[in-house]
Design a protein around this motif. Structure first.
Motif, short mmCIF file in Angstrom:
data_model
loop_
_atom_site.label_atom_id
_atom_site.label_comp_id
_atom_site.label_asym_id
_atom_site.label_seq_id
_atom_site.Cartn_x
_atom_site.Cartn_y
_atom_site.Cartn_z
N THR A 79 -28.41 28.93 -26.14
CA THR A 79 -30.38 29.30 -26.21
C THR A 79 -31.48 28.87 -26.29
O THR A 79 -32.59 28.83 -26.03
CB THR A 79 -30.13 30.52 -25.38
N HIS A 80 -30.86 29.60 -27.74
CA HIS A 80 -31.90 29.50 -29.34
C HIS A 80 -31.30 28.09 -30.25
O HIS A 80 -32.24 27.80 -30.95
CB HIS A 80 -31.75 30.48 -29.63
N ARG A 81 -30.84 26.95 -29.92
CA ARG A 81 -30.83 26.43 -31.28
C ARG A 81 -30.54 24.99 -29.67
O ARG A 81 -30.59 24.42 -29.48
CB ARG A 81 -28.77 25.67 -31.29
N ASN A 82 -31.82 24.32 -31.26
CA ASN A 82 -32.15 22.55 -30.20
C ASN A 82 -30.81 21.67 -30.88
O ASN A 82 -30.67 21.22 -31.41
CB ASN A 82 -32.88 22.05 -31.02
N LEU A 83 -30.84 21.10 -29.59
CA LEU A 83 -29.65 20.09 -28.84
C LEU A 83 -30.06 18.94 -29.06
O LEU A 83 -29.62 18.08 -28.32
CB LEU A 83 -28.04 21.18 -27.88
N GLU A 84 -31.17 18.34 -29.27
CA GLU A 84 -31.99 17.08 -29.30
C GLU A 84 -31.34 16.39 -30.09
O GLU A 84 -31.18 16.86 -31.30
CB GLU A 84 -33.25 17.08 -28.69
N LEU A 85 -30.79 14.68 -30.09
CA LEU A 85 -30.48 14.29 -31.00
C LEU A 85 -32.29 13.83 -31.62
O LEU A 85 -33.26 13.45 -31.28
CB LEU A 85 -30.20 13.44 -30.85
N LYS A 86 -32.75 13.83 -32.79
CA LYS A 86 -33.77 13.27 -33.75
C LYS A 86 -33.32 11.51 -33.27
O LYS A 86 -32.80 11.12 -32.80
CB LYS A 86 -33.07 12.78 -35.14
N THR A 87 -34.73 11.25 -33.69
CA THR A 87 -35.41 9.74 -33.29
C THR A 87 -36.12 9.13 -34.92
O THR A 87 -36.99 10.11 -34.97
CB THR A 87 -36.23 9.68 -32.14
N ASP A 114 -23.12 8.79 -41.90
CA ASP A 114 -24.53 8.45 -42.21
C ASP A 114 -25.17 8.10 -40.66
O ASP A 114 -26.62 9.14 -40.59
CB ASP A 114 -24.98 6.97 -42.71
N PHE A 115 -24.31 8.43 -40.04
CA PHE A 115 -25.20 8.27 -38.47
C PHE A 115 -24.88 9.47 -38.26
O PHE A 115 -26.03 9.95 -37.50
CB PHE A 115 -24.78 7.02 -37.32
N ILE A 116 -24.02 9.59 -38.25
CA ILE A 116 -23.97 11.21 -37.53
C ILE A 116 -24.98 12.63 -38.08
O ILE A 116 -25.86 13.30 -37.81
CB ILE A 116 -23.06 11.95 -37.94
N LEU A 117 -25.04 12.30 -39.35
CA LEU A 117 -25.86 12.93 -40.51
C LEU A 117 -27.51 12.58 -39.99
O LEU A 117 -28.25 13.71 -39.64
CB LEU A 117 -26.15 12.64 -41.93
N LYS A 118 -27.99 11.48 -40.25
CA LYS A 118 -29.44 11.45 -39.24
C LYS A 118 -29.58 11.65 -38.03
O LYS A 118 -30.46 11.72 -37.91
CB LYS A 118 -29.40 9.94 -39.17
N LYS A 119 -28.67 11.60 -36.56
CA LYS A 119 -28.29 11.28 -35.90
C LYS A 119 -28.75 13.19 -34.77
O LYS A 119 -29.52 13.29 -34.28
CB LYS A 119 -27.97 10.49 -34.52
N THR A 120 -27.95 14.08 -35.81
CA THR A 120 -27.73 14.87 -35.09
C THR A 120 -28.51 16.24 -35.54
O THR A 120 -28.81 16.83 -35.05
CB THR A 120 -25.68 15.69 -35.46
N GLY A 121 -28.94 15.72 -37.17
CA GLY A 121 -29.60 16.87 -37.70
C GLY A 121 -28.42 17.59 -38.28
O GLY A 121 -28.92 19.17 -39.13
#
Length: 171
Positions: A79-87, A114-121
């Motif tokens: 409920t407290h964690r942002n699960l949106e991907l970075k853009t 690198d992709f996972i690192l950048k997109k997921t945060g």
């Protein structure tokens, strides 16, 4: 909010979720544990919030074996964690050797580290730990990776717990 506080909240939320699933099943602790392929001790520790984090195996087993869906557990626990991907994040270019490694070694080259690192945060140190140092992913990390790679919700969680099951200890 720092990571320790986030984990503390997730453990509490998961404990409440498990208690609600147990109560709605009408089963005593031992039978609910059996239904979810866990031990009574594990269920008690989760309900009493005596865990340090939410295990991906417990997350999956309790949701699926108690007749729920992953999306409902996500809503209850995170409920407290942002699960949106970075853009808008640019992925660092690789050297010729890096390109060779991606093309020859990595599965689905566009879904590399690198992709996972950048997109997921997910923090680089944490991602390194789960990729290379034997750390186990948290459910929310797999959820973010599912989103980043266009997978169905719960798909990677199911594949991970199936590929790397934990042995159940007797009470």
């Amino acid at each position: 909010m720092d990571e320790d506080k986030l984990l503390e909240i997730e453990v509490a939320n998961f404990g409440n979720y498990v208690l609600s699933r147990k109560l709605s099943s009408g089963l005593p602790n031992k039978e609910f544990a059996s239904l979810t392929d866990m031990t009574g001790g594990e269920i008690s520790k989760i309900i009493n919030k005596k865990k340090k984090s939410v295990s991906v195996h417990s997350f999956h087993k309790i949701a699926i074996y108690s007749g729920d869906i992953i999306e409902n557990v996500i809503k209850a626990v995170y409920t407290h964690r942002n699960l949106e991907l970075k853009t808008g994040e640019e992925i660092e270019e690789r050297s010729n050797f890096g390109i060779f490694m991606r093309n020859e070694i990595e599965v689905e080259g566009e879904n590399g580290f690198d992709f996972i690192l950048k997109k997921t945060g997910i923090e680089k140190k944490r991602l390194t730990d789960i990729y290379y140092n034997g750390g186990s992913p948290e459910p929310y990390e797999l959820i973010l990776i599912e989103k980043a790679t266009g997978r169905e919700t719960g798909e990677l969680i199911k594949k991970f717990v199936t590929a790397y099951p934990i042995k159940k200890k007797e009470d």
